[in-house]
Design an enzyme around this catalytic site. Sequence first.
Site, PDB file in Angstrom:
ATOM      1  N   CYS A   1       7.423  -7.819  37.636  1.00  0.00           N
ATOM      2  CA  CYS A   1       7.739  -8.465  36.357  1.00  0.00           C
ATOM      3  C   CYS A   1       8.307  -9.857  36.610  1.00  0.00           C
ATOM      4  O   CYS A   1       9.146 -10.053  37.487  1.00  0.00           O
ATOM      5  CB  CYS A   1       8.743  -7.627  35.573  1.00  0.00           C
ATOM      6  SG  CYS A   1       9.264  -8.370  34.014  1.00  0.00           S
TER       7      CYS A   1
ATOM      8  N   CYS B   1      10.064 -11.622  34.409  1.00  0.00           N
ATOM      9  CA  CYS B   1      11.113 -11.966  33.438  1.00  0.00           C
ATOM     10  C   CYS B   1      12.403 -12.392  34.138  1.00  0.00           C
ATOM     11  O   CYS B   1      12.635 -12.070  35.304  1.00  0.00           O
ATOM     12  CB  CYS B   1      11.377 -10.781  32.506  1.00  0.00           C
ATOM     13  SG  CYS B   1      12.482  -9.505  33.155  1.00  0.00           S
TER      14      CYS B   1
ATOM     15  N   ASP C   1       0.830  -1.203   0.000  1.00  0.00           N
ATOM     16  CA  ASP C   1       0.000   0.000   0.000  1.00  0.00           C
ATOM     17  C   ASP C   1       0.860   1.247   0.000  1.00  0.00           C
ATOM     18  O   ASP C   1       2.080   1.181   0.164  1.00  0.00           O
ATOM     19  CB  ASP C   1      -0.935   0.002   1.212  1.00  0.00           C
ATOM     20  CG  ASP C   1      -0.187   0.154   2.531  1.00  0.00           C
ATOM     21  OD1 ASP C   1       0.998  -0.248   2.605  1.00  0.00           O
ATOM     22  OD2 ASP C   1      -0.785   0.655   3.504  1.00  0.00           O
TER      23      ASP C   1
ATOM     24  N   HIS D   1      13.993  -7.818  28.978  1.00  0.00           N
ATOM     25  CA  HIS D   1      12.970  -7.358  29.923  1.00  0.00           C
ATOM     26  C   HIS D   1      11.815  -6.696  29.194  1.00  0.00           C
ATOM     27  O   HIS D   1      10.634  -6.965  29.488  1.00  0.00           O
ATOM     28  CB  HIS D   1      13.557  -6.381  30.937  1.00  0.00           C
ATOM     29  CG  HIS D   1      12.502  -5.576  31.633  1.00  0.00           C
ATOM     30  ND1 HIS D   1      11.737  -6.073  32.664  1.00  0.00           N
ATOM     31  CD2 HIS D   1      12.023  -4.304  31.382  1.00  0.00           C
ATOM     32  CE1 HIS D   1      10.851  -5.170  33.031  1.00  0.00           C
ATOM     33  NE2 HIS D   1      10.997  -4.098  32.276  1.00  0.00           N
TER      34      HIS D   1
END
Length: 376
Positions: free
Chosen positions: A309, A311, A147, A340
């Site tokens: 978190c 992680c 596009d 992370h």
Amino acid sequence: MQPRFEFDIHATDGAARTGVIRMKRGDIRTPAFMPVGTAATVKAMRPAEVRASGADIILGNTYHLMLRPTAERIASLGGLHKFMGWDRPILTDSGGYQVMSLSELRKMSEQGVQFASHLDGSRHMLSPERSMEIQRLLGTDIVMAFDECTPHPATHEEAASSMERSMRWAKRSRDGFDSGAEHAEVAALFGIQQGSMYEDLRRVSAEKLIEIGFDGYAVGGLAVGEGQAAMFGVLDYAPAMLPADRPRYLMGVGKPDDIVGAVVRGIDMFDCVLPTRSGRNGQAFTHAGPLNLRNAKYKDDSGPLDPDCACPVCGQWSRAYLHHLIKAGEILGAMLMTEHNIWFYQQLMAGLRSAIAEGRLTSHAAAFLGRYKGGE
């Protein structure tokens, strides 16, 4: 056997949906965030680490891969999945945005875009047919139609002309994709809605795309400088113009608060370079907002990047250590910060999926945004 392409919606909450896209290379849980692997790599991460974060699909790019190492070379080496060591679905951007934004020496015509490589100045032509051919050579699972990326701002007349050209290119993309019968039997093709900030043009674009017929539909032409309020204004109506039983993909978005707002408005798929680019530049995304680890205030901070978190980085290393790595210019700093951030984005999506499934998206989004924008 896994189907070529199916989209099952498991639950809705307002305009938001959660479900699964089923493809031969695996399922994609939605809403989904696709880490960006522009040049056949998610920068600073191994494929196994990307998968461990919860990512079901990654994004590659037609423009960059056609120039280096070339789609033909990747095909001769077994295709993009084998080449980069990622065995799950890959979506490739058609290259339209890059030829507009990266190449100063370009000439657009009805045929396509002739441009000079940003690498060595060599001349190339990218057309709907060539974009489909490149993505076929790569072995892409989700192919994007070629596009024209409408510049912002654009007058109604400019946006209409650009949108109409994109719709003609969409039809040529559909025909080019279908001509590669063997690839078309295992891959999916997404069309891209255009129309800039104009609701009437977005509606015409959606109608033309539906008439052509695609497996999924992207809302294009946003995240190009219009600002979050204007983007959300378009998303208040644009997704509903697209088929409810097909995935809706917002290209190039974005910041965590952008994603939450877009999911609330009915978007199912996202990609953005922010988590990887920010990681390489010392910025971490956390539930309390972004942190700049270059800041001296973190040099003695023994806490994790984000206490909430899950992680591996937050489980082992301190802000002080990451600050040290970044200030020292150590490669490990970019690696750990990126890991992370990718985990943070995947946890963001998992939280949104759960909230939609349990009918509590409004409160979940408000709580997330309140904390994210409130900072530490």
